[in-house]
Design an enzyme around this catalytic site. Structure first.
Site, mmCIF file in Angstrom:
data_model
loop_
_atom_site.group_PDB
_atom_site.id
_atom_site.type_symbol
_atom_site.label_atom_id
_atom_site.label_comp_id
_atom_site.label_asym_id
_atom_site.label_seq_id
_atom_site.Cartn_x
_atom_site.Cartn_y
_atom_site.Cartn_z
ATOM 1 N N ARG A 73 0.894 -1.110 0.115
ATOM 2 C CA ARG A 73 -0.073 0.063 -0.174
ATOM 3 C C ARG A 73 1.050 1.293 0.079
ATOM 4 N NH1 ARG A 73 -1.804 0.810 4.513
ATOM 5 N NH2 ARG A 73 -1.287 -1.031 5.391
ATOM 6 N N TYR A 205 -1.300 -3.603 -6.732
ATOM 7 C CA TYR A 205 -1.258 -4.223 -5.391
ATOM 8 C C TYR A 205 -2.474 -4.150 -4.598
ATOM 9 C CZ TYR A 205 -0.246 -5.134 -0.734
ATOM 10 O OH TYR A 205 -0.431 -5.696 0.644
ATOM 11 N N GLY A 206 -2.792 -5.186 -4.137
ATOM 12 C CA GLY A 206 -3.978 -5.701 -3.172
ATOM 13 C C GLY A 206 -4.754 -4.338 -2.739
ATOM 14 N N LYS A 214 -9.632 -2.550 1.467
ATOM 15 C CA LYS A 214 -9.727 -1.475 2.315
ATOM 16 C C LYS A 214 -10.103 -0.138 2.008
ATOM 17 C CE LYS A 214 -7.112 -3.810 5.111
ATOM 18 N NZ LYS A 214 -5.869 -4.231 5.014
ATOM 19 N N HIS A 234 -10.802 -2.751 11.302
ATOM 20 C CA HIS A 234 -9.767 -3.472 10.710
ATOM 21 C C HIS A 234 -9.369 -4.641 11.856
ATOM 22 C CE1 HIS A 234 -5.204 -3.435 8.978
ATOM 23 N NE2 HIS A 234 -5.864 -4.489 8.782
ATOM 24 N N SER A 256 -1.451 -3.708 10.309
ATOM 25 C CA SER A 256 -1.062 -4.415 8.942
ATOM 26 C C SER A 256 0.074 -5.364 9.309
ATOM 27 C CB SER A 256 -1.007 -3.672 7.972
ATOM 28 O OG SER A 256 -1.981 -2.682 7.604
ATOM 29 N N CYS A 258 0.438 -7.757 11.627
ATOM 30 C CA CYS A 258 0.683 -7.837 13.283
ATOM 31 C C CYS A 258 -0.130 -8.777 13.669
ATOM 32 C CB CYS A 258 0.307 -6.550 13.824
ATOM 33 S SG CYS A 258 1.818 -5.356 13.420
ATOM 34 N N LYS A 260 -3.110 -10.733 12.749
ATOM 35 C CA LYS A 260 -4.769 -11.069 12.478
ATOM 36 C C LYS A 260 -5.087 -12.479 11.960
ATOM 37 C CE LYS A 260 -5.623 -7.025 10.500
ATOM 38 N NZ LYS A 260 -4.454 -6.710 10.589
ATOM 39 N N ASP A 285 -9.685 -9.911 8.535
ATOM 40 C CA ASP A 285 -9.087 -8.598 8.335
ATOM 41 C C ASP A 285 -10.059 -7.366 8.539
ATOM 42 O OD1 ASP A 285 -6.598 -6.996 7.437
ATOM 43 O OD2 ASP A 285 -7.813 -6.570 5.874
ATOM 44 N N ARG A 374 2.160 -12.222 -0.511
ATOM 45 C CA ARG A 374 0.795 -12.525 -0.082
ATOM 46 C C ARG A 374 0.198 -13.688 -0.751
ATOM 47 N NH1 ARG A 374 -1.772 -8.990 3.844
ATOM 48 N NH2 ARG A 374 -0.035 -7.519 4.254
ATOM 49 N N GLY A 499 -0.096 -20.609 18.449
ATOM 50 C CA GLY A 499 -1.010 -21.318 19.010
ATOM 51 C C GLY A 499 -0.825 -21.155 20.445
HETATM 52 P P1 GTP Z 1 -2.316 -7.750 7.234
HETATM 53 O O1 GTP Z 1 -3.007 -8.996 6.381
HETATM 54 O O2 GTP Z 1 -1.481 -7.075 6.711
HETATM 55 O O3 GTP Z 1 -3.465 -7.284 7.826
HETATM 56 O O4 GTP Z 1 -1.482 -8.692 8.307
HETATM 57 P P2 GTP Z 1 -2.298 -9.599 9.781
HETATM 58 O O5 GTP Z 1 -2.379 -8.709 10.763
HETATM 59 O O6 GTP Z 1 -3.352 -10.534 9.162
HETATM 60 O O7 GTP Z 1 -0.813 -10.393 10.052
HETATM 61 P P3 GTP Z 1 -0.442 -11.859 9.985
HETATM 62 O O8 GTP Z 1 -1.168 -13.020 10.955
HETATM 63 O O9 GTP Z 1 -0.316 -12.003 8.717
HETATM 64 O O10 GTP Z 1 1.111 -11.866 10.548
HETATM 65 C C1 GTP Z 1 2.110 -10.939 10.175
HETATM 66 C C2 GTP Z 1 3.322 -11.573 10.521
HETATM 67 O O11 GTP Z 1 3.433 -11.655 12.029
HETATM 68 C C3 GTP Z 1 3.680 -13.081 10.002
HETATM 69 O O12 GTP Z 1 5.152 -13.175 9.422
HETATM 70 C C4 GTP Z 1 3.677 -13.896 11.116
HETATM 71 O O13 GTP Z 1 4.036 -15.121 10.966
HETATM 72 C C5 GTP Z 1 3.861 -13.071 12.353
HETATM 73 N N1 GTP Z 1 3.167 -13.169 13.439
HETATM 74 C C6 GTP Z 1 1.713 -13.514 13.644
HETATM 75 N N2 GTP Z 1 1.397 -13.867 14.968
HETATM 76 C C7 GTP Z 1 2.452 -13.861 15.685
HETATM 77 C C8 GTP Z 1 2.781 -14.244 17.088
HETATM 78 O O14 GTP Z 1 1.911 -14.378 17.942
HETATM 79 N N3 GTP Z 1 4.351 -14.074 17.619
HETATM 80 C C9 GTP Z 1 5.051 -13.639 16.670
HETATM 81 N N4 GTP Z 1 6.310 -13.494 16.952
HETATM 82 N N5 GTP Z 1 4.749 -13.320 15.063
HETATM 83 C C10 GTP Z 1 3.546 -13.552 14.814
HETATM 84 C C1 SPV Z 2 -2.888 -4.755 5.232
HETATM 85 O O1 SPV Z 2 -2.129 -3.865 4.866
HETATM 86 O O2 SPV Z 2 -3.408 -4.522 6.438
HETATM 87 C C2 SPV Z 2 -3.689 -5.490 4.454
HETATM 88 C C3 SPV Z 2 -3.321 -5.892 3.248
HETATM 89 O O3 SPV Z 2 -4.530 -6.369 4.944
HETATM 90 S S1 SPV Z 2 -3.823 -4.891 1.895
HETATM 91 O O4 SPV Z 2 -4.859 -5.302 1.477
HETATM 92 O O5 SPV Z 2 -3.086 -4.352 0.907
HETATM 93 O O6 SPV Z 2 -4.319 -3.573 2.716
HETATM 94 MN MN MN Z 3 -5.000 -5.960 6.952
#
Ligand code: GTP
Ligand code: SPV
Ligand code: MN
Length: 576
Positions: A73, A205-206, A214, A234, A256, A258, A260, A285, A374, A499
């Protein structure tokens, strides 16, 4: 040119108008069928937009390599164009609507010559849900059409709803998109909330191009939600089922990249599974929450697929995601093994053959997969996908969880004292930036409710809107804050995460049910010692990660106050 594909004059007129501006060679009205998807894929394989992956290991899976300058983004090129500048707030880049239309229409002029204009009707949310909202995306990118089909409910059923609602005078959101020349200097993501429209140019891009996500479901929807008394957030949504068979639904806002998707698909540790705990995935998301007649907040996931971060996804961190993406998945900017399987950092210990740009893998060039690579996949393929995600009424939310990526200070979990305190906690959220947006990563910034890049209006008004849900008769969720990302002095994560986060979820629903005590601290209500333990977290690490250093609180509070200053003009007194 078949310009007319709908019974709704307003839609036909808009398509004609866009075609007159963009001059496509062809117009295609998408019906969302399997045959249409197959034809799109065949076309993209033929012109190199998609690369076929190993069909023995990954049937129906393809790789897309985006332009190397178009991988995330672009917040600095994203605008909210309201008539009054103050309505967009200091949290958004603003441009006057007339100026924005003129600027971006000049780019759209003739941009679809030689291309096909696709009309993509879509519905955000279960097709029969009164909480769902519809839109139409016009795009010249078959990659976008294919991704929208995986991410939303597209096609004939959506068009029928749009026509039905149109006949009653109810508008659909209009999103116009072109990849243009993919030139970062000719790229804009413009939102016109007062017109319920979006114009996105120059990115494939997404978050910049899949306009249902978004742009519609957060920036435009948050604006509508404020006017209509609901929330567009979000947030992931999960159901946590206890051994007694009671399911609590939890919505969690993390910025993002972090965590989810990972939390939404969590598989409880063995000892919990044995007892009968289960996690059901509703969404990963976006969450739309409406106050119900019973006073509770009822939530739907407006999406129908996952656009998930690949790096870090593995059989140990997120087995559900891995099972989900074994077939019928579009991968973007991942690396390849010698036998054409998708690969990314953290997946396993194989060495990739080609990096995300298709170059022979050389560690000197950086990671093999782009850090924001992604996967796009239908939610139905997830083993933990809950049938309740298709429920037109949504699910009642018991707890809201905020969280950020904070190497220091913020404890593993705490609870807010009440709704207003919870809103303050969400509004104060801080997190280190990630690869999901262009710019420097790892920089601490304030990201209220994980909505800094996505709130379509003034944050002061947004916080006031959140506070307004606390009214007589409301049965609001309890509010919590988590941080999976605390680091020790050696720079490693203190908490095992993934987990193991089940242990925190269990504490959260235990609080909701009145089963766990807590102790007050500056930041909020903390678990009692021993309430949360993990076999993968040593005693000293556990003490550090669950504790709160009161001596550092005044400095954090001063920083939060400084951040709130930006919204002063419209900041509700309760947050001042
Ligand atoms: P967006 O799709 O961008 O909104 O991201 P998201 O919030 O869905 O994050 P996602 O679950 O894809 O995790 C993002 C990164 O953080 C990945 O590389 C995960 O492996 C890492 N991650 C997720 N949960 C944890 C956790 O509990 N601990 C750690 N250390 N890393 C984590
Ligand atoms: C985010 O950045 O929070 C995402 C990916 O979930 S995007 O759809 O590109 O915003
Ligand atoms: Mn997101």
């Amino acid at each position: 040119m078949p310009a007319s594909g709908s019974r709704l004059a307003a839609l036909n007129d808009w398509v004609d108008e866009v075609a007159a501006l963009t001059r496509p060679d062809r117009i295609h009205w998408c019906d969302g069928s399997d045959g249409e998807y197959a034809a799109l894929v065949a076309g993209m394989l033929a012109d190199g937009t998609l690369i076929e992956l190993n069909q023995d290991t990954h049937p129906g899976c393809y790789l897309h390599r985006s332009d190397p300058d178009d991988v995330a983004r672009v917040e600095h090129l994203t605008f909210v164009c309201t008539r009054e500048r103050d309505d967009a707030g200091p949290n958004n880049h603003w441009m006057a609507p007339d100026e924005a239309h003129a600027k971006v229409d000049a780019l759209f002029e003739g941009c679809m010559r030689g291309r096909t204009l696709y009309v993509v009707p879509y519905c955000m949310g279960p097709i029969d849900s009164p909480l769902a909202r519809c839109g139409v995306e016009i795009t010249d990118s078959p990659y976008v059409v294919a991704n929208m089909r995986l991410m939303t409910r597209t096609g004939a059923a959506a068009l029928a709803r749009i026509e039905r609602e149109g006949a009653q005078g109810k508008p659909f959101v209009r999103g116009l998109h072109s990849t243009g020349e993919l030139d970062p200097d000719r790229r804009f993501i413009m939102h016109f909330p007062e017109e319920l429209s979006i114009k996105s140019y120059g990115s494939g891009y997404g978050g910049n191009a899949l306009l249902g996500k978004k742009c519609h479901a957060l920036r435009i929807a948050s604006w509508q939600a404020r006017r209509e008394g609901w929330l567009a957030e979000h947030m992931l949504i999960l159901g946590l089922e206890s051994p007694e068979g009671k399911t609590h639904y939890v919505a969690a806002a993390f910025p993002s990249a972090c965590g989810k998707t990972n939390l939404a698909m969590l598989i409880p540790p063995e000892e919990y599974r044995r007892k009968g705990w289960k996690v059901h995935t509703i969404g990963d998301d976006i969450c739309w929450m409406h106050p119900g007649e019973d006073g509770r907040l009822w939530a739907i996931n407006p999406e129908a697929g996952y656009f998930g971060v690949a790096p870090g996804t593995s059989a140990t961190t997120n087995p559900n995601a891995l099972a989900t993406i074994r077939r019928d998945t579009i991968f973007t900017n991942v690396a390849l093994t010698a036998d054409n399987q998708p690969w990314w950092e953290g997946l396993d210990d194989r060495v990739p053959a080609l990096d995300w740009q298709g170059r022979p893998y050389d560690p000197a060039n950086g990671p093999a997969a782009h850090p924001n690579s992604r996967f796009t996949v239908s939610a139905k393929q997830c083993p933990s996908y809950s049938p309740r995600a298709e429920d037109a009424r949504g699910v009642p939310i018991s707890a809201i969880v905020f969280g950020g990526r904070r190497a220091t200070l913020m404890p593993l979990v705490f609870e807010a004292r009440d709704w207003a305190h919870g809103v303050r906690v969400g509004a104060s959220m801080g997190s280190e930036t990630t690869a999901a947006a262009t710019g420097q990563t790892g920089v601490m910034r304030r990201d209220p409710m994980a909505m800094k890049p996505f709130c379509g209006y003034h944050f002061g008004d947004y916080f006031a809107h959140w506070l307004s849900f606390d009214r007589p008769g409301a049965k609001l969720p309890r509010i919590f804050h988590v941080n999976w990302f605390r680091k020790g002095s050696d720079g490693r994560f203190l908490w095992p995460g993934f987990g193991e986060n089940m242990r925190v979820l269990e504490w959260i629903v235990g609080r909701v049910e009145g089963r766990h005590a807590a102790r007050d601290s500056g930041v909020g209500l903390l678990p009692l010692e021993g309430a949360i333990v993990s076999p993968d977290c040593a005693a000293d690490a556990l003490a550090a990660v669950t504790g709160f250093d009161e001596t550092r609180w005044p400095a954090e509070q001063a920083e939060i106050a400084g951040h709130m200053e930006a919204y002063r003009e419209r900041l509700p007194a309760q947050l001042g």
